[in-house]
Design an enzyme around this catalytic site. Sequence first.
Site, PDB file in Angstrom:
ATOM      1  N   THR A  56     -66.085  20.758  88.369  1.00  0.00           N
ATOM      2  CA  THR A  56     -65.249  21.961  88.456  1.00  0.00           C
ATOM      3  C   THR A  56     -63.773  21.586  88.477  1.00  0.00           C
ATOM      4  O   THR A  56     -62.945  22.253  87.853  1.00  0.00           O
ATOM      5  CB  THR A  56     -65.621  22.797  89.696  1.00  0.00           C
ATOM      6  OG1 THR A  56     -66.992  23.171  89.591  1.00  0.00           O
ATOM      7  CG2 THR A  56     -64.758  24.045  89.805  1.00  0.00           C
ATOM      8  N   CYS A  57     -63.453  20.523  89.175  1.00  0.00           N
ATOM      9  CA  CYS A  57     -62.059  20.081  89.269  1.00  0.00           C
ATOM     10  C   CYS A  57     -61.500  19.728  87.898  1.00  0.00           C
ATOM     11  O   CYS A  57     -60.367  20.077  87.568  1.00  0.00           O
ATOM     12  CB  CYS A  57     -61.953  18.878  90.204  1.00  0.00           C
ATOM     13  SG  CYS A  57     -62.622  19.162  91.859  1.00  0.00           S
ATOM     14  N   SER A  58     -62.301  19.043  87.092  1.00  0.00           N
ATOM     15  CA  SER A  58     -61.859  18.600  85.767  1.00  0.00           C
ATOM     16  C   SER A  58     -61.929  19.703  84.719  1.00  0.00           C
ATOM     17  O   SER A  58     -61.094  19.751  83.816  1.00  0.00           O
ATOM     18  CB  SER A  58     -62.714  17.420  85.297  1.00  0.00           C
ATOM     19  OG  SER A  58     -62.484  16.291  86.092  1.00  0.00           O
TER      20      SER A  58
END
Length: 168
Positions: A56-58
């Site tokens: 999700t962060c990327s």
Amino acid sequence: MTIKVGDTLPNGQLSESTGVDNDTGCSLGPNTYNVADLVKGKKIVIFGLPGAYTPTCSAKHVPGYVKQYDALRAKGVDEIWCLSVNDAFVMNAWGRDQQVGSKLRMMADGSADFTKKLELELDLTARGMGVRCQRFSMLVDNGVVKSLNIEGPGKFEVSDADTMLKQV
């Protein structure tokens, strides 16, 4: 007690590696900074996330802030920080992979010291990831928290760049 709107950021240090050695391709640094010095007289968006290179962060979190960089700057934001419990070398490499350029400062909190002072740590030891940072976003003006969005476990609903854009 978890940091809240109206609080001043706690004293702490973060690290950043911004350069790359042209001969080896390795990150330079890291440089360590006092948070109080960095936020003095500035309006800064800080978003925290569990880890570099995580899905999700990327795929969503970092790209959203890169995309909204110009709009946030137009509203008076001086800097945008991505905060994670990773070392500065990993944050630098991830920033290069995410093509953040100079839009985001990839701030490392390698031992989670600053994250713990915010009381935004997330214990993922059972999943083999150690102590991490909860997913959050905040607007800080001259060291004072003006807005704060903390995600529920496993969520990505309120710490995104579009939500922050509405709060600046």
